[in-house]
Write a protein that holds these residues in place. Structure first.
Motif, PDB file in Angstrom:
ATOM      1  N   ARG A  78       0.822  -1.211   0.000  1.00  0.00           N
ATOM      2  CA  ARG A  78       0.000   0.000   0.000  1.00  0.00           C
ATOM      3  C   ARG A  78       0.853   1.256   0.000  1.00  0.00           C
ATOM      4  N   LEU A  79       1.974   1.238   0.732  1.00  0.00           N
ATOM      5  CA  LEU A  79       2.819   2.427   0.811  1.00  0.00           C
ATOM      6  C   LEU A  79       3.473   2.769  -0.521  1.00  0.00           C
ATOM      7  N   LYS A  80       3.430   1.854  -1.459  1.00  0.00           N
ATOM      8  CA  LYS A  80       3.978   2.151  -2.795  1.00  0.00           C
ATOM      9  C   LYS A  80       3.034   3.010  -3.632  1.00  0.00           C
ATOM     10  N   VAL A  81       1.744   2.994  -3.287  1.00  0.00           N
ATOM     11  CA  VAL A  81       0.764   3.678  -4.142  1.00  0.00           C
ATOM     12  C   VAL A  81       0.035   4.808  -3.421  1.00  0.00           C
ATOM     13  N   VAL A  82       0.127   4.893  -2.080  1.00  0.00           N
ATOM     14  CA  VAL A  82      -0.574   5.939  -1.339  1.00  0.00           C
ATOM     15  C   VAL A  82       0.361   6.510  -0.282  1.00  0.00           C
ATOM     16  N   GLU A  83       0.021   7.705   0.171  1.00  0.00           N
ATOM     17  CA  GLU A  83       0.655   8.284   1.348  1.00  0.00           C
ATOM     18  C   GLU A  83      -0.095   7.762   2.581  1.00  0.00           C
ATOM     19  N   TYR A  84       0.580   7.733   3.725  1.00  0.00           N
ATOM     20  CA  TYR A  84      -0.055   7.189   4.921  1.00  0.00           C
ATOM     21  C   TYR A  84       0.159   8.134   6.090  1.00  0.00           C
ATOM     22  N   LEU A  85      -0.914   8.395   6.820  1.00  0.00           N
ATOM     23  CA  LEU A  85      -0.875   9.233   8.009  1.00  0.00           C
ATOM     24  C   LEU A  85      -1.250   8.383   9.218  1.00  0.00           C
ATOM     25  N   ARG A  86      -0.283   8.154  10.091  1.00  0.00           N
ATOM     26  CA  ARG A  86      -0.538   7.341  11.284  1.00  0.00           C
ATOM     27  C   ARG A  86      -1.495   8.080  12.208  1.00  0.00           C
ATOM     28  N   GLY A  87      -2.573   7.370  12.614  1.00  0.00           N
ATOM     29  CA  GLY A  87      -3.589   8.002  13.439  1.00  0.00           C
ATOM     30  C   GLY A  87      -3.491   7.644  14.902  1.00  0.00           C
ATOM     31  N   TYR A  88      -3.482   6.350  15.219  1.00  0.00           N
ATOM     32  CA  TYR A  88      -3.480   5.881  16.601  1.00  0.00           C
ATOM     33  C   TYR A  88      -3.066   4.418  16.596  1.00  0.00           C
ATOM     34  N   PRO A  89      -2.682   3.864  17.750  1.00  0.00           N
ATOM     35  CA  PRO A  89      -2.221   2.464  17.781  1.00  0.00           C
ATOM     36  C   PRO A  89      -3.289   1.505  17.279  1.00  0.00           C
ATOM     37  N   SER A  90      -2.836   0.462  16.623  1.00  0.00           N
ATOM     38  CA  SER A  90      -3.770  -0.524  16.087  1.00  0.00           C
ATOM     39  C   SER A  90      -4.345  -1.370  17.214  1.00  0.00           C
ATOM     40  N   ASP A  91      -5.544  -1.864  16.996  1.00  0.00           N
ATOM     41  CA  ASP A  91      -6.204  -2.747  17.944  1.00  0.00           C
ATOM     42  C   ASP A  91      -5.582  -4.129  17.858  1.00  0.00           C
ATOM     43  N   LEU A  92      -5.464  -4.799  19.004  1.00  0.00           N
ATOM     44  CA  LEU A  92      -4.882  -6.134  19.031  1.00  0.00           C
ATOM     45  C   LEU A  92      -5.911  -7.166  18.581  1.00  0.00           C
ATOM     46  N   MET A  93      -5.428  -8.205  17.922  1.00  0.00           N
ATOM     47  CA  MET A  93      -6.275  -9.326  17.537  1.00  0.00           C
ATOM     48  C   MET A  93      -6.307 -10.320  18.696  1.00  0.00           C
ATOM     49  N   THR A  94      -7.508 -10.570  19.222  1.00  0.00           N
ATOM     50  CA  THR A  94      -7.662 -11.431  20.388  1.00  0.00           C
ATOM     51  C   THR A  94      -8.628 -12.569  20.083  1.00  0.00           C
TER      52      THR A  94
END
Length: 412
Positions: A78-94
């Protein structure tokens, strides 16, 4: 990122509900003085790569059909085709399963020792009986004396372990020494068993909870699922391309169910829901938690981070990207995003519980005034039965055909 549709047509403008992404959008719009419209992705997917081209939201950004998208995870492709803005920590998979249950009471007698210890104890009894029997036969062969059978030595060892030893069966010094050490061994074993038994009887043990993917796949006759929409983006790449045998087995036998259906299956036992932690906690707190805070589910404490962060994807060359990034850093440094996360979760739970309470108001439990007709019928039956009984009694006493027979005797 939840929303309400303005129209039923896919891809139309939507009204977003309160969320972290919604608050960020309105904060940016207020600070930078711009207007915007939010549309639903027609296929409701993040997007997968097919021969260098993406589908879904990432595909729209790649083709510059939209300016930015909300709540997406970064990946090398994805980073090859779009810019990315980090918003907040990702949710854990439980993993979400039933809470640990109490162990059966009828097994409390054998629970103080592990299976290996019980096996070693049985082997020790047989081995000691065999050694004692050999010593007695050897002594009898050299010095004579009474005969001792193998069953006798075996039962002596078992009786001593149960604190009920028979009379001493050895007259030789070597046999007495062996008996003495066996009694010391039995003293240690019985003391440990008795103290552990008291502890197990006082505080009843529970089954071990399922904490990780490894714990889940090791269960016998166990099944699991995830929601269909989760496998329409990065999670599909994570599960399908992971080289860990545990994750491969997890993905191979994965079922697809929405959260409510999955949690109902979890209540039946032998089933687990694989989902994001905060997302599941909101559903459980909203629909399955009573007024005292109890719910039957156990959400694992050892989650798996399947992506670096949650954030926004932006089309290449977007002029507002540096300003968005600057504002995002300021909000994060002030701690407002961490506060928003807790506030949004708590508010969503309150809204869901309030909506559920309104639905429950329409479901009135049956009371006496609802079922009074059944009691009227019951009392009517009593009255009819009494009237029939009264009529039968009157007719029986007034029937002329019924006579009384007297028995007379003659004196001789």
């Amino acid at each position: 990122m939840d929303f309400e549709r303005r129209t039923e047509e896919p891809g139309g403008i939507i009204n977003p509900k309160d969320s972290i992404d919604t608050r960020l959008i309105y904060a940016f719009a207020s600070a930078l003085n711009f207007t915007f419209e939010i549309r639903e992705e027609p296929e409701r997917t993040w997007g997968l790569e097919i021969n260098g081209s993406f589908t879904g939201m990432i595909g729209q950004l790649q083709r510059e059909e939209t300016d930015f998208c909300t709540i997406a995870g970064p990946s090398p492709e994805r980073l090859k085709v779009v810019e990315y803005l980090r918003g907040y920590p990702s949710d854990l998979m439980t993993v979400t399963s039933l809470k640990p249950s109490l162990l059966p009471q009828h097994l409390s007698l054998i629970r103080p020792f592990e299976g290996e210890l019980w096996l070693a104890l049985m082997v020790s009894v047989v081995a000691w009986g065999g050694v004692m029997w050999i010593l007695q036969r050897t002594w009898r062969w050299f010095a004579g004396g009474r005969r001792v059978d193998f069953s006798t030595t075996l039962l002596y060892g078992w009786g001593a372990l149960l604190e009920q030893p028979p009379p001493v069966l050895s007259v030789s010094n070597s046999g007495r020494l062996l008996v003495g050490w066996w009694l010391v061994f039995c003293l240690v074993i019985t003391t440990g068993f008795r103290s552990s038994l008291v502890a197990h009887m006082t505080v009843q043990g529970k089954t071990l909870p399922i904490e990780t993917f490894e714990d889940m796949v090791k269960q016998d006759n166990w099944k699991w699922c995830t929601e269909p929409w989760l496998l329409k983006g990065m999670l599909f790449d994570y599960f399908s391309k992971h080289t860990d045998p545990v994750v491969q087995k997890l993905y191979k036998h994965m079922e697809m169910l929405v959260a409510d259906e999955a949690l109902e299956r979890v209540l039946e036992g032998g089933f687990t829901l694989v989902d994001f932690e905060n997302y599941v906690n909101i559903i459980v707190a909203s629909r399955y938690t009573d007024a005292r805070g109890y719910n039957p589910f156990y959400v694992s404490k050892k989650g798996v981070s399947v992506m670096a962060a949650f954030g926004w994807g932006m089309r290449r060359g977007a002029p507002f990207y540096p300003r968005f990034k600057q504002l995002k850093s300021r909000l994060e440094d002030t701690g407002i995003i961490s506060y928003w996360i807790e506030d949004v979760i708590a508010r969503r739970v309150r809204e869901n519980r309030a909506a559920a309470a309104m639905d429950d108001d329409n479901k009135v439990p049956l009371g006496l005034h609802h079922m009074q007709g059944a009691f009227y019928l019951l009392f009517l039956g009593y009255v009819v039965a009494l009237l029939i009984l009264f009529g039968e009694t009157i007719s029986h006493n007034s029937d002329p055909r019924i006579s009384t027979t007297f028995l007379t005797t003659n004196k001789t």
